[in-house]
Structure formats: C-alpha cells, structure tokens
Design an enzyme around this catalytic site. Structure first.
Site, short mmCIF file in Angstrom:
data_model
loop_
_atom_site.label_atom_id
_atom_site.label_comp_id
_atom_site.label_asym_id
_atom_site.label_seq_id
_atom_site.Cartn_x
_atom_site.Cartn_y
_atom_site.Cartn_z
N ARG A 85 -16.16 -28.26 -17.37
CA ARG A 85 -14.72 -28.08 -17.62
C ARG A 85 -14.47 -26.71 -18.29
NH1 ARG A 85 -11.30 -26.71 -21.57
NH2 ARG A 85 -12.50 -27.95 -23.07
N ASP A 86 -14.92 -26.55 -19.52
CA ASP A 86 -14.60 -25.33 -20.27
C ASP A 86 -15.24 -24.11 -19.64
OD1 ASP A 86 -13.50 -23.79 -22.25
OD2 ASP A 86 -14.29 -24.96 -23.91
N HIS B 83 -15.71 -28.88 -31.48
CA HIS B 83 -15.82 -28.08 -30.26
C HIS B 83 -15.85 -26.62 -30.71
CE1 HIS B 83 -14.66 -27.08 -26.00
NE2 HIS B 83 -14.13 -26.02 -26.59
N HIS C 30 -16.99 -22.44 -30.30
CA HIS C 30 -17.28 -21.32 -29.41
C HIS C 30 -18.15 -20.32 -30.18
CE1 HIS C 30 -14.37 -21.73 -25.87
NE2 HIS C 30 -14.32 -22.87 -26.51
N CYS D 171 -16.63 -14.97 -22.87
CA CYS D 171 -15.42 -14.87 -23.65
C CYS D 171 -14.65 -13.63 -23.24
CB CYS D 171 -15.75 -14.81 -25.14
SG CYS D 171 -14.28 -14.54 -26.12
N ASN E 188 -18.63 -21.34 -24.92
CA ASN E 188 -18.99 -22.40 -25.86
C ASN E 188 -20.36 -22.08 -26.44
OD1 ASN E 188 -17.53 -24.05 -23.36
ND2 ASN E 188 -16.85 -24.60 -25.40
ZN ZN Z 1 -13.25 -24.41 -25.60
#
Ligand code: ZN
Length: 307
Positions: A13-14, A208, A210, A241, A250
C-alpha cells in the site's frame, strides 16, 4: 520469555502508492505469498481509493481476495472514507484503517475533509463494521502526528484530542503515523505516553514510521520503551521519499526485523527467507531504488534468531 512484536508490512500500500509504475496483480500476490512464507502475519495490501487517484492500487479488491486465502494472515487496507470502507468490507478485509490528519491543512489537501468531516466518516464506518457479517477491526490512524510539511509543528494536545475523538467515534484502536518523517525518539516517547494516558495503553499499540531523516529505527526503540508492540514497515523501504532523495519511505522491514530479532524480541519472521523476498521487487521494478542495510551487508556470521 522473549516479547512478541508484530511487524505489519505496508509495502503493497504505502510503498506502491509512492511510485508511478503499477505492479501487476499477479506480482503483488506473489509478493504477499512470499512475505507470508517468511512469517509475516499482517499485511496492508492496498487502499480503497478511487482508481483515478491511485491507479497503482485499483486492484485492491482482487488482492484482498487473494490474500484472504492465507490462514492466519491479517489482511489490512486503508480506507479514506465510508465509501471505501464499504468496498473493503465487501472484499472481506480483516482490518480497516482510516487516516485522520492531525494537521487540518493536510487533511483538507489529502482527503478534502475537515477534522469534523473525517470524524463523521469514522462514526459511519464504525457502525458499518459492527453491522458487517464478517468480523473486522477498525483503526483510526492519526497521521502527521509528529509534524506536518504544510503546518509545521503538531502539538501533543492536538494528537491527544484527535485520538480521543477517534475512540469516541467508535474505533477499536488508534495508531500514530509519522507521515512526514519529522518524529524524534524523545517526541515519540512523549506523545505515546500522553495518548496512553488519555485513551488507555491497550488502545494505542502501533506506530507507523518513516525513515525520511534516518531516525526510523531510533523511533522504534523509543516506541518499544513505552510499550508499543506493532510497527509498520515496508520491504526494501519501497517508495522512497519525494522530499528527501536517498531516504527510504517507510522504515525497512528487513532492518527492523533484524534489529528486533538481534535484541531478543520475537517477530515470527524467518530473516533468511525475508531477505530473499526482495528479489521479487528487484525483478518486477527494475531501476527502482531498494533500501536497507541488512540486505546489503547480510546477516552477521553465526547469527541466530531468538526463536
Ligand atoms: Zn506512510
């Protein structure tokens, strides 16, 4: 007894929503199968957002259907609103996460909704989850909880207020997301403690994080110190990023799993197998940067896992 820690894989997903290319459904499914084979027990497999916004995740319902075939796997998805939640429940997702941005500016830009509007969606979703024939778990995630690229500082008081509001709206639990990679370990400890005091430690168990500024694993240690037992991570730090070239997205699943196992926590993950899963991404996404130190360096000589 070693403490069990849950690593929730969010790469499908991310990670995928952060890259332009769309991974074929069959490759996503093969990736998920390999993660499960390596011992991963929770995967965020996609997001129920309109396909025109995120074409990379348009096949989420199919991916959920495939992932559900793995017994013991928690199939998680992101839902931006009640409409997404309806689709998620229909597909049979086990866990639904609704993001609520602590920064209202970010919320308006990201979901085009005010805090009050997102909380209204949360109430609707909570009612839908309760009425659904299949049991599902509903998490409200306070995103940009440690700072925002549009508003800058996010206060602890704001995060606490929104965590309480999400619980009042009917969420089963609240998570905190360092969407922007602004968090530092002292802040993680302080904010988690404040939210724990407000809603009870049993209602905030996950972070969560990063790795935008290289503090991802340091923030994990801070989270462990204040009782956090679930950490989101992405295989190979997929996605990178956009604000920080060279930084992973992440925190990297491989590095996180190695750190925890080396410290004596149990993750249920077989590190050798996990390191091999990376090849699926290398083959399917040629040229895409894959992050992580442990995969490059290999496991230390004679390294033994806790369990
Ligand atoms: Zn995220």
């Amino acid at each position: 007894m070693p403490t069990p820690i849950l690593i929730s894989e969010v790469g499908p997903r991310d990670g995928l929503q952060s890259i332009d290319r769309t991974l074929p459904t069959a490759v996503k499914c093969a990736w998920i199968d390999a993660l499960v084979e390596a011992g991963i027990t929770e995967i965020e497999v996609g997001s129920f957002v309109p396909a025109k916004l995120l074409p990379q995740l348009a096949d989420t319902a199919d991916v959920v259907a495939h992932a559900r075939q793995h017994k013991g796997l928690t199939v998680a998805v992101l839902v931006p609103n009640a409409k997404g939640a309806e689709a998620a429940l229909q597909a049979g997702a086990h866990k639904l996460t609704l993001p609520l941005s602590a920064s209202e500016t970010h919320s308006l830009k990201n979901l085009r909704r005010t805090h009050a509007q997102v909380l209204e969606e949360a109430r609707t979703i909570a009612a839908m989850v309760k009425a659904a024939p299949c049991k599902a778990h509903f998490e409200g995630s306070v995103s940009t909880a440690f700072g925002c690229t549009l508003e800058g500082e996010v206060t602890e008081a704001k995060v606490v207020e929104l965590a309480e509001a999400l619980m009042a709206a009917g969420c089963d639990e609240v998570g905190l997301s360092d969407t922007t990679g602004y968090a530092n370990p002292a802040q993680v400890r302080a904010v988690v403690r404040a939210v724990h005091a407000a809603i009870g430690p049993e209602h905030l168990t996950g972070l969560h994080l990063h790795n935008t500024r290289g503090l991802g694993l340091a923030n994990v240690i801070a989270g462990l110190e204040v009782g956090i037992t679930t950490f989101d991570a992405s295989l190979a730090g997929l996605g990178g990023c956009p604000f920080a070239p060279g930084a992973s997205g992440n925190i990297v699943t491989e590095d996180l799993a190695f750190m925890l196992e080396a410290m004596g926590y149990t993750t249920g993950i077989n590190l050798e197998k996990l390191l091999n899963v990376r090849q699926i991404l290398a083959d399917a996404l040629p040229g895409e940067p894959l992050y992580g130190f442990t995969p490059d360096a290999g496991l230390p000589l004679g390294f033994k896992q806790a369990a």
